[in-house]
Design a protein around this motif. Structure first.
Motif, PDB file in Angstrom:
ATOM      1  N   PRO A 172      35.628  74.297  23.237  1.00 16.42           N
ATOM      2  CA  PRO A 172      33.853  73.926  22.893  1.00 16.42           C
ATOM      3  C   PRO A 172      33.747  75.852  22.753  1.00 16.42           C
ATOM      4  CG  PRO A 172      34.082  72.367  24.555  1.00 16.42           C
ATOM      5  CD  PRO A 172      35.770  72.999  24.714  1.00 16.42           C
ATOM      6  N   LEU A 173      34.303  76.485  23.792  1.00 12.53           N
ATOM      7  CA  LEU A 173      34.169  77.932  23.754  1.00 12.53           C
ATOM      8  C   LEU A 173      34.657  78.462  22.396  1.00 12.53           C
ATOM      9  CD1 LEU A 173      33.974  78.665  27.322  1.00 12.53           C
ATOM     10  CD2 LEU A 173      32.524  78.367  25.837  1.00 12.53           C
ATOM     11  N   ARG A 174      35.299  78.227  21.611  1.00  7.84           N
ATOM     12  CA  ARG A 174      35.909  78.575  21.124  1.00  7.84           C
ATOM     13  C   ARG A 174      35.032  78.982  19.358  1.00  7.84           C
ATOM     14  NH1 ARG A 174      40.179  81.853  21.852  1.00  7.84           N
ATOM     15  NH2 ARG A 174      40.775  82.247  19.940  1.00  7.84           N
ATOM     16  N   PRO A 175      34.888  79.769  18.828  1.00 12.08           N
ATOM     17  CA  PRO A 175      34.014  79.616  17.590  1.00 12.08           C
ATOM     18  C   PRO A 175      34.428  78.423  16.614  1.00 12.08           C
ATOM     19  CG  PRO A 175      34.632  81.927  18.148  1.00 12.08           C
ATOM     20  CD  PRO A 175      35.476  81.405  18.802  1.00 12.08           C
ATOM     21  N   ARG A 176      33.358  77.871  15.779  1.00 14.88           N
ATOM     22  CA  ARG A 176      33.670  76.712  15.000  1.00 14.88           C
ATOM     23  C   ARG A 176      34.388  75.567  15.426  1.00 14.88           C
ATOM     24  NH1 ARG A 176      33.534  82.099  13.221  1.00 14.88           N
ATOM     25  NH2 ARG A 176      35.993  82.171  12.626  1.00 14.88           N
ATOM     26  N   SER A 177      35.080  76.160  16.496  1.00 13.58           N
ATOM     27  CA  SER A 177      35.397  74.463  17.319  1.00 13.58           C
ATOM     28  C   SER A 177      35.179  73.273  16.301  1.00 13.58           C
ATOM     29  CB  SER A 177      35.742  74.666  18.825  1.00 13.58           C
ATOM     30  OG  SER A 177      36.272  73.948  19.093  1.00 13.58           O
ATOM     31  N   ASP A 178      36.258  72.607  16.076  1.00 17.93           N
ATOM     32  CA  ASP A 178      36.032  71.163  15.566  1.00 17.93           C
ATOM     33  C   ASP A 178      35.498  69.890  16.313  1.00 17.93           C
ATOM     34  OD1 ASP A 178      35.363  68.917  13.595  1.00 17.93           O
ATOM     35  OD2 ASP A 178      37.312  69.225  13.015  1.00 17.93           O
ATOM     36  N   GLY A 179      34.428  69.433  16.832  1.00 16.85           N
ATOM     37  CA  GLY A 179      34.349  68.248  17.833  1.00 16.85           C
ATOM     38  C   GLY A 179      34.686  66.922  17.631  1.00 16.85           C
ATOM     39  N   THR A 180      34.485  66.918  16.020  1.00 12.02           N
ATOM     40  CA  THR A 180      34.864  65.671  15.743  1.00 12.02           C
ATOM     41  C   THR A 180      36.792  65.352  15.446  1.00 12.02           C
ATOM     42  OG1 THR A 180      35.716  66.691  13.343  1.00 12.02           O
ATOM     43  CG2 THR A 180      33.115  66.035  13.766  1.00 12.02           C
ATOM     44  N   ARG A 181      37.698  66.570  15.765  1.00  9.71           N
ATOM     45  CA  ARG A 181      38.697  66.897  16.270  1.00  9.71           C
ATOM     46  C   ARG A 181      39.036  65.474  17.705  1.00  9.71           C
ATOM     47  NH1 ARG A 181      43.504  69.667  17.807  1.00  9.71           N
ATOM     48  NH2 ARG A 181      42.116  71.169  17.825  1.00  9.71           N
ATOM     49  N   ALA A 182      38.212  65.827  18.678  1.00 12.86           N
ATOM     50  CA  ALA A 182      38.308  65.367  19.567  1.00 12.86           C
ATOM     51  C   ALA A 182      37.770  63.839  19.211  1.00 12.86           C
ATOM     52  CB  ALA A 182      37.316  65.552  20.639  1.00 12.86           C
ATOM     53  N   HIS A 183      36.977  63.719  18.191  1.00  7.84           N
ATOM     54  CA  HIS A 183      36.110  62.059  18.227  1.00  7.84           C
ATOM     55  C   HIS A 183      37.100  61.427  18.149  1.00  7.84           C
ATOM     56  CE1 HIS A 183      33.490  58.963  17.276  1.00  7.84           C
ATOM     57  NE2 HIS A 183      33.247  58.488  18.650  1.00  7.84           N
ATOM     58  N   ARG A 184      37.991  62.331  17.194  1.00  8.87           N
ATOM     59  CA  ARG A 184      38.749  60.894  16.059  1.00  8.87           C
ATOM     60  C   ARG A 184      40.142  60.744  17.486  1.00  8.87           C
ATOM     61  NH1 ARG A 184      38.462  64.648  11.781  1.00  8.87           N
ATOM     62  NH2 ARG A 184      40.368  66.145  12.721  1.00  8.87           N
ATOM     63  N   ARG A 185      40.036  61.370  18.715  1.00  5.09           N
ATOM     64  CA  ARG A 185      41.054  60.730  19.245  1.00  5.09           C
ATOM     65  C   ARG A 185      40.302  59.991  20.595  1.00  5.09           C
ATOM     66  NH1 ARG A 185      45.644  64.371  21.577  1.00  5.09           N
ATOM     67  NH2 ARG A 185      45.836  62.757  22.690  1.00  5.09           N
ATOM     68  N   ILE A 186      39.502  60.045  20.717  1.00  3.82           N
ATOM     69  CA  ILE A 186      38.654  59.262  21.608  1.00  3.82           C
ATOM     70  C   ILE A 186      38.397  57.868  20.576  1.00  3.82           C
ATOM     71  CG2 ILE A 186      36.574  58.479  22.920  1.00  3.82           C
ATOM     72  CD1 ILE A 186      35.658  61.975  23.106  1.00  3.82           C
ATOM     73  N   SER A 187      38.025  58.079  20.092  1.00  2.00           N
ATOM     74  CA  SER A 187      37.310  57.208  19.447  1.00  2.00           C
ATOM     75  C   SER A 187      38.412  55.838  19.371  1.00  2.00           C
ATOM     76  CB  SER A 187      36.252  57.195  18.156  1.00  2.00           C
ATOM     77  OG  SER A 187      37.828  57.718  17.165  1.00  2.00           O
ATOM     78  N   GLY A 188      39.698  56.020  18.622  1.00  2.00           N
ATOM     79  CA  GLY A 188      40.888  55.605  18.574  1.00  2.00           C
ATOM     80  C   GLY A 188      41.572  55.036  19.901  1.00  2.00           C
ATOM     81  N   SER A 189      40.290  55.119  20.935  1.00  2.00           N
ATOM     82  CA  SER A 189      42.034  54.897  22.319  1.00  2.00           C
ATOM     83  C   SER A 189      40.915  53.650  23.275  1.00  2.00           C
ATOM     84  CB  SER A 189      41.516  56.077  22.950  1.00  2.00           C
ATOM     85  OG  SER A 189      42.287  55.735  24.184  1.00  2.00           O
ATOM     86  N   ARG A 190      41.752  52.614  23.457  1.00  2.00           N
ATOM     87  CA  ARG A 190      41.164  51.384  24.664  1.00  2.00           C
ATOM     88  C   ARG A 190      41.056  52.516  26.139  1.00  2.00           C
ATOM     89  NH1 ARG A 190      44.637  46.517  23.222  1.00  2.00           N
ATOM     90  NH2 ARG A 190      43.562  46.250  20.969  1.00  2.00           N
ATOM     91  N   THR A 191      41.217  53.593  26.558  1.00  2.00           N
ATOM     92  CA  THR A 191      41.367  54.461  27.705  1.00  2.00           C
ATOM     93  C   THR A 191      39.821  55.031  28.238  1.00  2.00           C
ATOM     94  OG1 THR A 191      43.259  55.423  27.514  1.00  2.00           O
ATOM     95  CG2 THR A 191      42.009  56.460  29.251  1.00  2.00           C
ATOM     96  N   ALA A 192      39.399  54.744  29.587  1.00  2.00           N
ATOM     97  CA  ALA A 192      38.373  55.299  29.665  1.00  2.00           C
ATOM     98  C   ALA A 192      38.374  56.794  29.584  1.00  2.00           C
ATOM     99  CB  ALA A 192      37.928  54.986  30.717  1.00  2.00           C
ATOM    100  N   ILE A 193      36.716  57.527  28.337  1.00  2.00           N
ATOM    101  CA  ILE A 193      36.122  58.444  28.561  1.00  2.00           C
ATOM    102  C   ILE A 193      36.540  58.649  29.632  1.00  2.00           C
ATOM    103  CG2 ILE A 193      33.289  57.511  28.958  1.00  2.00           C
ATOM    104  CD1 ILE A 193      34.939  59.346  26.005  1.00  2.00           C
ATOM    105  N   GLY A 194      36.328  58.714  31.172  1.00  2.00           N
ATOM    106  CA  GLY A 194      36.279  59.215  32.000  1.00  2.00           C
ATOM    107  C   GLY A 194      37.439  60.082  32.055  1.00  2.00           C
ATOM    108  N   ALA A 195      38.455  59.388  31.985  1.00  2.00           N
ATOM    109  CA  ALA A 195      40.363  59.948  31.582  1.00  2.00           C
ATOM    110  C   ALA A 195      40.153  60.956  30.711  1.00  2.00           C
ATOM    111  CB  ALA A 195      41.438  58.750  31.533  1.00  2.00           C
ATOM    112  N   LEU A 196      39.670  60.120  29.191  1.00  2.00           N
ATOM    113  CA  LEU A 196      39.861  60.921  27.989  1.00  2.00           C
ATOM    114  C   LEU A 196      39.498  62.832  28.166  1.00  2.00           C
ATOM    115  CD1 LEU A 196      39.151  57.730  25.368  1.00  2.00           C
ATOM    116  CD2 LEU A 196      41.606  59.813  26.068  1.00  2.00           C
ATOM    117  N   LEU A 197      38.294  62.505  28.993  1.00  2.00           N
ATOM    118  CA  LEU A 197      37.544  64.019  28.663  1.00  2.00           C
ATOM    119  C   LEU A 197      37.933  64.598  29.326  1.00  2.00           C
ATOM    120  CD1 LEU A 197      33.667  63.478  29.206  1.00  2.00           C
ATOM    121  CD2 LEU A 197      34.747  63.757  27.394  1.00  2.00           C
ATOM    122  N   MET A 198      39.118  64.563  30.225  1.00  2.00           N
ATOM    123  CA  MET A 198      40.582  64.920  31.805  1.00  2.00           C
ATOM    124  C   MET A 198      41.468  65.804  31.353  1.00  2.00           C
ATOM    125  SD  MET A 198      37.885  66.284  33.928  1.00  2.00           S
ATOM    126  CE  MET A 198      39.968  66.183  35.944  1.00  2.00           C
TER     127      MET A 198
END
Length: 269
Positions: free
Chosen positions: A130-156
């Motif tokens: 998140p601190l890098r210029p022009r960082s793409d948050g949608t790339r993270a969401h693609r991983r998150i939205s395709g997973s059954r893992t708890a969001i509390g684990a995914l953020l780590m």
């Protein structure tokens, strides 16, 4: 473990103090002796961070440091103190004003010299920072939205997001009323569109202040002046204390090896 804002500040400090000039590199402890010899006396081109990783580029070689749980950098001006104990690496050089500067590294998980392809392999396995210029948050969401893992684990998971640690995990989820146990695939795009820029803002504030403050002024014991330590967070390390919004006791349990903190009412479901 230091989170991404700490590494960003370290990289910025070392860039200012050492970049563009030769650096005397030693390993008083001896565990980095070969790497120190390879870098010693060479000009330092740049220092930058990505997530929880710090890189210092000396031509085609890069020093890679990961502080882990126990690593620390100590920086000073003038003559450094006598080398004692497990001092993995010491830098010495002339600062931008010509005065002597030094920095000591102790206890890192990683301290190694890497080639360009080796650096690229580390960066390729990390999620957006998140601190890098022009960082793409949608790339993270693609991983998150395709997973059954708890969001509390995914953020780590650093392959999902680089630089987020235990404090930002707990506080970001609270600020958006998200249960840490919600499966990633139930974090929809609209919710993530709100969470991502908030995370960027929080981490940039962490860089600016040198500490993590996630509470809004109206939820602190005083609304102006320096933020007191006990007012800095909503749930992190507040087990059993009343939630700042609803008064319910904050809960904790271990998730992915770290203590997780949340409010069972404000983050229900």
């Amino acid at each position: 473990m230091p989170e991404g804002h700490t590494l960003f500040r370290l990289a910025r400090e070392q860039q200012l103090l050492f970049a563009g000039r030769p650096v005397h590199v030693t390993s008083p402890q001896g565990r980095f002796e070969a790497g120190a010899a390879l870098l010693d006396g060479r000009p330092l081109d740049e220092v930058y961070s990505y997530g929880k990783h710090l890189f210092a580029r000396f031509g085609g070689d890069s020093l890679h440091v990961h502080l882990g749980l126990y690593g620390t950098f100590t920086t000073g001006a003038g003559t450094p103190p006598p080398a004692k104990g497990a001092l993995r690496m010491r830098w010495q050089g002339e600062g931008p004003d010509g005065a002597g500067v030094w920095t000591d590294l102790r206890g890192p998980t990683a301290c190694e010299v890497l080639s360009v392809p080796e650096v690229d392999r580390i960066l390729d396995r990390l999620g957006p920072d998140p601190l890098r210029p022009r960082s793409d948050g949608t790339r993270a969401h693609r991983r998150i939205s395709g997973s059954r893992t708890a969001i509390g684990a995914l953020l780590m998971d650093q392959s999902v997001l680089a630089g987020v640690g235990n404090v930002y995990r707990a506080e970001l989820l609270f600020r958006h009323g998200v249960s840490p146990f919600r499966p990633g695939r139930e974090v929809d795009a609209a919710l993530w569109v709100a969470m991502w820029p908030d995370l960027v803002t929080l981490m940039r504030a962490g860089v600016r202040m040198g500490r993590i403050v996630t509470t809004r002024p109206e939820h602190r014991s005083r609304r102006s002046g320096a933020v007191r330590r006990e007012d800095a967070h909503y749930v992190y390390r507040r087990t059993g204390l009343p939630c700042r919004l609803c008064g319910t006791g904050v809960r904790t349990q271990v998730m992915v090896g770290r203590n997780l903190y949340w409010c069972p009412v404000c983050q229900a479901g």
